[in-house]
Every structure is written in C-alpha cells, then in structure tokens.
Motif scaffolding. Structure first.
Motif, PDB file in Angstrom:
ATOM      1  N   HIS A 149       0.813  -1.220   0.000  1.00 21.52           N
ATOM      2  CA  HIS A 149       0.000   0.000   0.000  1.00 21.52           C
ATOM      3  C   HIS A 149       0.850   1.275   0.000  1.00 21.52           C
ATOM      4  O   HIS A 149       0.345   2.348   0.373  1.00 21.52           O
ATOM      5  CB  HIS A 149      -0.932   0.041   1.234  1.00 21.52           C
ATOM      6  CG  HIS A 149      -1.992  -1.009   1.216  1.00 21.52           C
ATOM      7  ND1 HIS A 149      -2.989  -1.071   2.170  1.00 21.52           N
ATOM      8  CD2 HIS A 149      -2.231  -2.051   0.372  1.00 21.52           C
ATOM      9  CE1 HIS A 149      -3.791  -2.104   1.921  1.00 21.52           C
ATOM     10  NE2 HIS A 149      -3.342  -2.711   0.831  1.00 21.52           N
ATOM     11  N   GLN A 150       2.088   1.183  -0.433  1.00 19.65           N
ATOM     12  CA  GLN A 150       2.993   2.332  -0.332  1.00 19.65           C
ATOM     13  C   GLN A 150       2.453   3.582  -1.013  1.00 19.65           C
ATOM     14  O   GLN A 150       2.399   4.665  -0.404  1.00 19.65           O
ATOM     15  CB  GLN A 150       4.359   1.971  -0.936  1.00 19.65           C
ATOM     16  CG  GLN A 150       5.333   3.141  -0.983  1.00 19.65           C
ATOM     17  CD  GLN A 150       6.685   2.737  -1.536  1.00 19.65           C
ATOM     18  OE1 GLN A 150       7.191   1.663  -1.221  1.00 19.65           O
ATOM     19  NE2 GLN A 150       7.288   3.585  -2.352  1.00 19.65           N
ATOM     20  N   LEU A 151       2.054   3.471  -2.262  1.00 15.09           N
ATOM     21  CA  LEU A 151       1.594   4.645  -2.999  1.00 15.09           C
ATOM     22  C   LEU A 151       0.297   5.191  -2.406  1.00 15.09           C
ATOM     23  O   LEU A 151       0.126   6.413  -2.250  1.00 15.09           O
ATOM     24  CB  LEU A 151       1.388   4.287  -4.474  1.00 15.09           C
ATOM     25  CG  LEU A 151       2.625   3.762  -5.209  1.00 15.09           C
ATOM     26  CD1 LEU A 151       2.279   3.418  -6.651  1.00 15.09           C
ATOM     27  CD2 LEU A 151       3.763   4.765  -5.170  1.00 15.09           C
ATOM     28  N   ARG A 152      -0.604   4.311  -2.065  1.00 17.71           N
ATOM     29  CA  ARG A 152      -1.888   4.720  -1.501  1.00 17.71           C
ATOM     30  C   ARG A 152      -1.688   5.456  -0.178  1.00 17.71           C
ATOM     31  O   ARG A 152      -2.320   6.494   0.079  1.00 17.71           O
ATOM     32  CB  ARG A 152      -2.787   3.502  -1.306  1.00 17.71           C
ATOM     33  CG  ARG A 152      -3.109   2.779  -2.605  1.00 17.71           C
ATOM     34  CD  ARG A 152      -3.709   1.396  -2.372  1.00 17.71           C
ATOM     35  NE  ARG A 152      -4.998   1.473  -1.693  1.00 17.71           N
ATOM     36  CZ  ARG A 152      -5.679   0.396  -1.313  1.00 17.71           C
ATOM     37  NH1 ARG A 152      -5.210  -0.824  -1.540  1.00 17.71           N
ATOM     38  NH2 ARG A 152      -6.854   0.539  -0.720  1.00 17.71           N
ATOM     39  N   LEU A 153      -0.806   4.929   0.653  1.00 21.13           N
ATOM     40  CA  LEU A 153      -0.576   5.533   1.967  1.00 21.13           C
ATOM     41  C   LEU A 153       0.192   6.851   1.844  1.00 21.13           C
ATOM     42  O   LEU A 153      -0.146   7.831   2.519  1.00 21.13           O
ATOM     43  CB  LEU A 153       0.182   4.556   2.857  1.00 21.13           C
ATOM     44  CG  LEU A 153       0.468   5.023   4.282  1.00 21.13           C
ATOM     45  CD1 LEU A 153      -0.825   5.421   4.996  1.00 21.13           C
ATOM     46  CD2 LEU A 153       1.189   3.926   5.061  1.00 21.13           C
TER      47      LEU A 153
END
Length: 307
Positions: free
Chosen positions: A215-219
């Motif tokens: 979830h790196q980009l989303r977070l």
C-alpha cells in the motif's frame, strides 16, 4: 482487585469495539460493491478479461484489471492465476503453490502491469534485478485535490497498522502512534495534469516507487492529503461512488539478462472514457520518454517530504 476488573473490562471493550468495527467495515465494503457494480458503471471481471503485452520463453507481462486478486486458495474464485491457467494451461505448474511464479504483486484494486517468470532461472534473475534496484516501475493515479508542487520526493517509512480493527487492512506511516515495525519507503511524484473529477478538484500524477512496500503509494498519497480517487480503505471507507480505484501500474522496465523488458500500457484515466468523469484543465507534463527520465533522475530537483 478493582484494578484487575477495570483492566478486563477495558480489554473486553476494545475487543468488542474491534469486532464491531470489522463488521461495520464488511457491511460498508458490501455497500461499496453494490454502488459500483449494481448501481454504477463497473462490470465484473471475466476469465478472458486479461491482456498479454509481452510473452517470451522466460516471461509473461500482462495487464491486470482492477478489482481482481492475483491468486487464491479457493479454486472457484476468479483470479489472475485462473485467467493464466485458462489461457496457458501448459504453463501451469502444479508443483508451485499457485501454479505460476508471480515476480511481484499488485493490490486487488490496482490495475496494470504484472510480470510472471516462466522458470526458476528467470525468477532468480528478476529477484536480483529488484534487489539491486534496477527495476523501474511507473504508476498513474488520479488523486483528490490540486497538488501545488509539480514534483515531490516522499520518504516516509511504513509499517502495519496494529489497531485490531485495521490489522491486515491498512498500513500506517512511522508518524502514526499505532504503527508496528517500519521499513523504509520512498516514492517520487510528478504532476501530469490538474483538473476536475465530478466537478471537484483533482490531479493526475505519475508515480515512481523505489521501494515496494504494501500500500505504499496509496498511503503516501493519503498522508499528503491527496487520497487516490476511489480508494475505499484510505478514505476511511467513504469514497465508494467512483467505479474503481484510480491507480494503475503503467510502465515496467526490467533489465533481466535473459530478456530485457520495457512494457507500458495506455493511460486508462483519460476523459474519453465517460466512466472516468475526468476533465483536465491544465497539462504540465505529457507521458513522453523525457518525462519518465525526468522523474527517474529528479533526485536533486524536487521538493522532499521526510518522516
């Protein structure tokens, strides 16, 4: 003994709260499905809903559709694994846990490029490329609001959100008091267009992660205050009206010594698709080779955000 009773009551209250939160979350997720698939413009994925963009003796690169699992232990569930088995039954290896060697992952809601290795040797070569930081991945996203800066460098460590109600559902940054052990996470962002989504301010961005945390980009985008359009989890389960989450793995450059891969998809978030409800007002950067290179080499030319 009063302190003991108080502690038991507090633990029981928290446990009950977590259970109720998860039940409410499941109900809202079901409602989101109804809104998007029964009342909205989304159509369920099919066994043929897959696009092969590269096929060699060593690798397959495909474009995964949104709202689709990569694999599952349920043989009756539609997954990328099932689609590949249907398309290439002779390549399914029953000795593997999920029949195919998936070289990396994409979230259920994320669409775009996915690489499958067709041998142990090919998988080993990909792993070395990732370990050495030689793989370039580019994502497209439509986010809420207008980003004021054209380019951003985001370095915010990420770990599991340890609250029982969010465990295995959301991740958290190092600044969150409920975060578990963190790992370094770095994302570079370039604004492509500013415009309107459903008459509200929105920005189309090109993203290049140099780490691959869950979830790196989303977070990272949520932390900026610019949540991805349609991101149900990181909008606190509110953003359910868009027909999908607007995050797409757009380009993959993987310099394996067995097969040099450089594949990209079309931009799925154009105004030509009426479901996108996207009206660009200002274009800052186009999807050209110069833009990709600029994002890759922009280490000393962009604003930073650190933990």
């Amino acid at each position: 003994m009063l302190w003991w009773r108080a502690m038991v009551a507090m633990v029981a209250e928290r446990a009950l709260g977590a259970v109720l939160h998860r039940l409410a979350g499941r109900a809202l997720l079901r409602l989101c499905f109804i809104v998007r698939y029964k009342l909205g413009h989304s159509l369920p994925a099919t066994i043929d809903d897959i696009e092969i963009l590269h096929h060699s003796p060593h690798y397959i690169v495909l474009s995964k559709r949104y709202d689709l699992l990569i694999n599952s232990n349920d043989p009756n569930e539609l997954t990328v694994q099932a689609q590949l088995r249907h398309l290439f039954p002779h390549l399914a290896d029953k000795q593997l846990g999920h029949e195919f060697r998936f070289s990396h992952r994409l979230d259920f809601a994320t669409s775009g490029l996915l690489c499958i290795s067709l041998s142990k040797l090919a998988a080993k070569a990909v792993t070395k490329c990732f370990t050495r930081g030689q793989v370039d991945k580019y994502y497209l996203a439509l986010v809420r609001g207008h980003l004021s800066q054209e380019m951003l460098d985001i370095s915010l460590p990420i770990g599991d959100d340890m609250r029982p109600e969010w465990h295995k559902i959301k991740m958290a940054t190092a600044q969150n008091p409920y975060v578990g052990p963190c790992k370094v996470a770095h994302t570079r962002l370039l604004v492509l267009q500013r415009g309107l989504y459903c008459d509200y301010p929105a920005t189309k961005v090109l993203l290049k992660p140099s780490t691959g945390r869950r979830h790196q980009l989303r977070l990272h985008l949520s932390h900026l205050g610019h949540t991805i359009v349609g991101d149900f989890s990181y909008s606190n389960r509110r953003d359910m009206w868009p027909y999908r989450m607007f995050l797409h793995a757009h380009r993959l450059v993987l310099p394996s010594p067995l097969d040099y891969i450089d594949v990209q998809t079309k931009d799925p978030f154009t105004p030509e698709d009426p479901r996108n409800k996207w009206v660009p007002v200002e274009t800052l950067n186009a999807l050209t080779e110069e833009t990709y290179q600029r994002l890759k080499d922009a280490r000393h030319h962009c604003h930073g955000m650190n933990s």
